[in-house]
Scaffold this motif. Structure first.
Motif, PDB file in Angstrom:
ATOM      1  N   PRO A  50      54.374  59.216  64.768  1.00 24.73           N
ATOM      2  CA  PRO A  50      53.014  59.923  65.502  1.00 24.73           C
ATOM      3  C   PRO A  50      51.747  58.978  65.521  1.00 24.73           C
ATOM      4  N   THR A  51      51.595  58.153  64.521  1.00 28.31           N
ATOM      5  CA  THR A  51      50.442  57.358  64.146  1.00 28.31           C
ATOM      6  C   THR A  51      50.342  56.337  65.279  1.00 28.31           C
ATOM      7  N   TYR A  52      51.468  56.065  66.053  1.00 30.10           N
ATOM      8  CA  TYR A  52      51.536  55.028  67.298  1.00 30.10           C
ATOM      9  C   TYR A  52      50.756  55.624  68.442  1.00 30.10           C
ATOM     10  N   LEU A  53      50.324  56.921  68.204  1.00 27.12           N
ATOM     11  CA  LEU A  53      49.515  57.320  69.424  1.00 27.12           C
ATOM     12  C   LEU A  53      48.091  57.069  69.395  1.00 27.12           C
ATOM     13  N   THR A  54      47.670  56.289  68.376  1.00 27.13           N
ATOM     14  CA  THR A  54      46.368  55.968  67.909  1.00 27.13           C
ATOM     15  C   THR A  54      46.229  54.560  68.023  1.00 27.13           C
ATOM     16  N   PRO A  55      45.178  54.008  68.379  1.00 31.35           N
ATOM     17  CA  PRO A  55      44.834  52.698  68.218  1.00 31.35           C
ATOM     18  C   PRO A  55      45.179  51.939  66.970  1.00 31.35           C
ATOM     19  N   ALA A  56      44.529  52.695  65.959  1.00 36.26           N
ATOM     20  CA  ALA A  56      44.561  52.156  64.542  1.00 36.26           C
ATOM     21  C   ALA A  56      46.227  52.219  64.057  1.00 36.26           C
ATOM     22  N   GLY A  57      47.022  52.935  64.663  1.00 38.06           N
ATOM     23  CA  GLY A  57      48.363  52.983  64.462  1.00 38.06           C
ATOM     24  C   GLY A  57      48.948  51.903  65.159  1.00 38.06           C
ATOM     25  N   LEU A  58      49.027  51.697  66.415  1.00 42.17           N
ATOM     26  CA  LEU A  58      49.679  50.880  67.428  1.00 42.17           C
ATOM     27  C   LEU A  58      49.227  49.375  67.238  1.00 42.17           C
ATOM     28  N   ASP A  59      47.720  49.087  66.939  1.00 43.66           N
ATOM     29  CA  ASP A  59      47.454  47.964  66.705  1.00 43.66           C
ATOM     30  C   ASP A  59      48.165  46.853  65.752  1.00 43.66           C
ATOM     31  N   PRO A  60      48.481  47.135  64.432  1.00 42.31           N
ATOM     32  CA  PRO A  60      49.457  46.346  63.795  1.00 42.31           C
ATOM     33  C   PRO A  60      50.816  46.238  64.326  1.00 42.31           C
ATOM     34  N   LEU A  61      51.404  47.226  65.077  1.00 41.26           N
ATOM     35  CA  LEU A  61      52.653  46.923  65.677  1.00 41.26           C
ATOM     36  C   LEU A  61      52.628  46.054  66.857  1.00 41.26           C
ATOM     37  N   LEU A  62      51.397  45.855  67.474  1.00 41.79           N
ATOM     38  CA  LEU A  62      51.522  44.990  68.645  1.00 41.79           C
ATOM     39  C   LEU A  62      51.051  43.450  68.299  1.00 41.79           C
ATOM     40  N   ALA A  63      50.162  43.546  67.021  1.00 44.50           N
ATOM     41  CA  ALA A  63      50.061  42.179  66.250  1.00 44.50           C
ATOM     42  C   ALA A  63      51.373  41.555  65.772  1.00 44.50           C
ATOM     43  N   ALA A  64      52.243  42.254  65.510  1.00 43.20           N
ATOM     44  CA  ALA A  64      53.561  41.791  64.663  1.00 43.20           C
ATOM     45  C   ALA A  64      54.480  41.344  66.068  1.00 43.20           C
ATOM     46  N   ALA A  65      54.403  41.818  67.166  1.00 39.91           N
ATOM     47  CA  ALA A  65      55.391  41.690  68.420  1.00 39.91           C
ATOM     48  C   ALA A  65      55.093  40.338  68.728  1.00 39.91           C
ATOM     49  N   PRO A  66      56.342  39.769  69.213  1.00 37.19           N
ATOM     50  CA  PRO A  66      56.114  38.452  69.732  1.00 37.19           C
ATOM     51  C   PRO A  66      55.635  38.599  71.346  1.00 37.19           C
ATOM     52  N   GLY A  67      54.948  37.623  71.874  1.00 33.59           N
ATOM     53  CA  GLY A  67      54.400  37.682  73.100  1.00 33.59           C
ATOM     54  C   GLY A  67      54.299  36.028  73.483  1.00 33.59           C
ATOM     55  N   SER A  68      54.341  35.934  74.659  1.00 36.72           N
ATOM     56  CA  SER A  68      54.246  34.653  75.469  1.00 36.72           C
ATOM     57  C   SER A  68      53.370  34.585  76.516  1.00 36.72           C
ATOM     58  N   GLY A  69      52.358  33.895  76.805  1.00 36.68           N
ATOM     59  CA  GLY A  69      51.765  33.479  78.031  1.00 36.68           C
ATOM     60  C   GLY A  69      52.453  32.451  79.065  1.00 36.68           C
ATOM     61  N   GLU A  70      51.819  32.173  79.953  1.00 39.04           N
ATOM     62  CA  GLU A  70      52.270  31.343  81.339  1.00 39.04           C
ATOM     63  C   GLU A  70      51.316  30.240  81.366  1.00 39.04           C
ATOM     64  N   ILE A  71      51.841  29.385  81.842  1.00 32.82           N
ATOM     65  CA  ILE A  71      51.098  27.902  82.151  1.00 32.82           C
ATOM     66  C   ILE A  71      50.858  27.904  83.886  1.00 32.82           C
ATOM     67  N   PHE A  72      49.656  27.818  84.108  1.00 33.41           N
ATOM     68  CA  PHE A  72      49.420  27.495  85.536  1.00 33.41           C
ATOM     69  C   PHE A  72      48.332  26.584  85.485  1.00 33.41           C
ATOM     70  N   LEU A  73      48.880  25.278  86.570  1.00 35.04           N
ATOM     71  CA  LEU A  73      47.783  24.102  86.266  1.00 35.04           C
ATOM     72  C   LEU A  73      47.450  23.504  87.773  1.00 35.04           C
ATOM     73  N   ILE A  74      46.322  23.593  87.909  1.00 34.68           N
ATOM     74  CA  ILE A  74      45.655  23.407  89.203  1.00 34.68           C
ATOM     75  C   ILE A  74      45.084  21.674  89.262  1.00 34.68           C
ATOM     76  N   ASN A  75      45.502  21.095  90.458  1.00 31.60           N
ATOM     77  CA  ASN A  75      44.845  19.609  90.773  1.00 31.60           C
ATOM     78  C   ASN A  75      43.322  19.868  90.579  1.00 31.60           C
ATOM     79  N   ASN A  76      42.845  18.924  89.964  1.00 32.00           N
ATOM     80  CA  ASN A  76      41.406  18.627  90.033  1.00 32.00           C
ATOM     81  C   ASN A  76      40.698  18.419  91.404  1.00 32.00           C
ATOM     82  N   ASP A  77      41.536  17.735  92.059  1.00 33.71           N
ATOM     83  CA  ASP A  77      40.908  17.516  93.533  1.00 33.71           C
ATOM     84  C   ASP A  77      41.672  18.231  94.368  1.00 33.71           C
ATOM     85  N   MET A  78      41.927  19.219  94.357  1.00 37.58           N
ATOM     86  CA  MET A  78      42.532  20.308  95.174  1.00 37.58           C
ATOM     87  C   MET A  78      41.421  20.652  96.371  1.00 37.58           C
ATOM     88  N   GLU A  79      41.911  20.704  97.607  1.00 38.90           N
ATOM     89  CA  GLU A  79      40.914  20.906  98.813  1.00 38.90           C
ATOM     90  C   GLU A  79      41.223  22.304  99.434  1.00 38.90           C
TER      91      GLU A  79
END
Length: 346
Positions: free
Chosen positions: A51-80
């Protein structure tokens, strides 16, 4: 009278493009599955519910330990930014009560934007077999790397014929007629909107030129209004269209992928001694205005939509390998319907 015009228009490139490049690497999407006792459930590792997962204090450690991954998006500096050069030339002439015009229009759009896969296995293919961030020591990112490309182009050509007679109380009728003959083609991504993704080609130059999603060859819109006894007025709208294109799958003239983009066209239906039009709709409106007091009025409105209940289809079997190719499987709305309304003016 001869008239014409020309102009260049720039589309505002969405600011979210730059936002994606800056923040997508740190936008982690995490999934955590819970069960009563924890452990493996259906091949997925779960966490025992507390039940502590219903609170931010209980859920934050669980999220911190869970793996996550971002995405890479690249834009040309000279894009028109995307731009369109548009031209039109026409002639306008009045014949008695009728105003007519014939107009030719053209538009050329360049720098259309889309996201493409940057870490493909080769320059012309192998889009999902190239090195991943994880394979070179960066597991904090997802497998695909995207780069923005704005080399795609679009062309538009059209002819418009219009005939108008304004309604007047002396003659008791009015009408308008517009015929459009057009062609629109492009290359690059098939996604709609300002931006899109293209997982079928490594860059726009490798994609074929194909009709756009809005490429309708023929379209007619005609309106009419007539005064009736007892101050009733009857008006109507006739809309005819040759139909929008759709993709053809397992297309023998295409490869990698074997899709003819917007290569299919709906079959025309019989109407007024021709089968040119696949979209047909006739709408009618009957109105009468009643004066009440102090210059105020109430108007009765009766609308009959799609009077002849034409079946206008929006989806079709798209695989050329199927014996049902071209058979409709979805329908435009509305079907025949009746609507009553009141309008109060003061």
């Amino acid at each position: 009278m001869i008239f014409g015009g020309a102009g260049r228009y720039y589309d505002r490139v969405g600011f979210n493009f730059a936002f994606d490049e800056r923040f997508k690497p740190f936008q982690f999407n995490k999934e955590i599955f819970f069960s009563v006792a924890g452990g493996m459930r259906g091949g997925v590792n779960t966490v025992a519910w507390n039940p502590t997962y219903l609170t931010p204090a209980g859920l934050d450690p669980l999220l911190a330990a869970a793996p996550g991954s971002g995405e890479i998006f690249l834009i040309n500096n000279d894009m028109e930014p995307p731009r369109t050069d548009q031209f039109n030339l026409g002639i306008r002439q009045k014949f008695g009560d009728f105003q007519t015009a014939l107009t030719f229009a053209a538009g050329n759009t360049t720098n259309l934007f889309a996201w493409y896969i940057a870490n493909a296995g080769s320059e012309t293919g192998d889009r999902f077999s190239g090195p991943t961030p994880g394979s070179v020591g960066h597991p904090e990112f997802r497998n695909l790397i995207f780069f923005g490309n704005n080399d795609a182009e679009l062309t538009f050509r059209a002819m418009y014929l219009t005939v108008d007679k304004p309604f007047d109380t002396d003659s008791g009728w009015g009408m308008s007629f517009t015929y459009t003959l057009s062609e629109s083609e492009r290359n690059g991504s098939r996604d709609g909107g300002l931006t899109g993704f293209d997982f079928d080609y490594n860059r726009p130059g490798l994609s074929p030129t194909f009709p756009t999603n809005q490429d309708e060859r023929h379209r007619i819109v005609a309106t009419g209004i007539v005064a009736l006894p007892f101050d009733f007025r009857l008006s109507g709208v006739l809309t005819l269209g040759s139909g929008l294109p759709f993709h053809q799958f397992v297309c023998p003239t295409a490869s990698n992928p074997d899709i003819c983009w917007n290569g299919g066209r709906p079959e025309g239906q019989d109407f007024l001694f021709t089968d040119t039009f696949s979209f047909r709709q006739v709408d009618l409106r009957l109105t009468k205005e009643f004066d009440v007091f102090n210059g105020q009025s109430v108007e009765l409105i009766v609308d009959a939509v799609n009077v002849f209940n034409f079946e206008n289809y929006s989806g079709f079997e798209q695989c050329l390998c199927s014996p049902n190719y071209g058979v409709p499987n979805n329908q435009h709305r509305p079907t025949r319907s009746l609507q009553l309304g009141l309008r109060y003016r003061w």
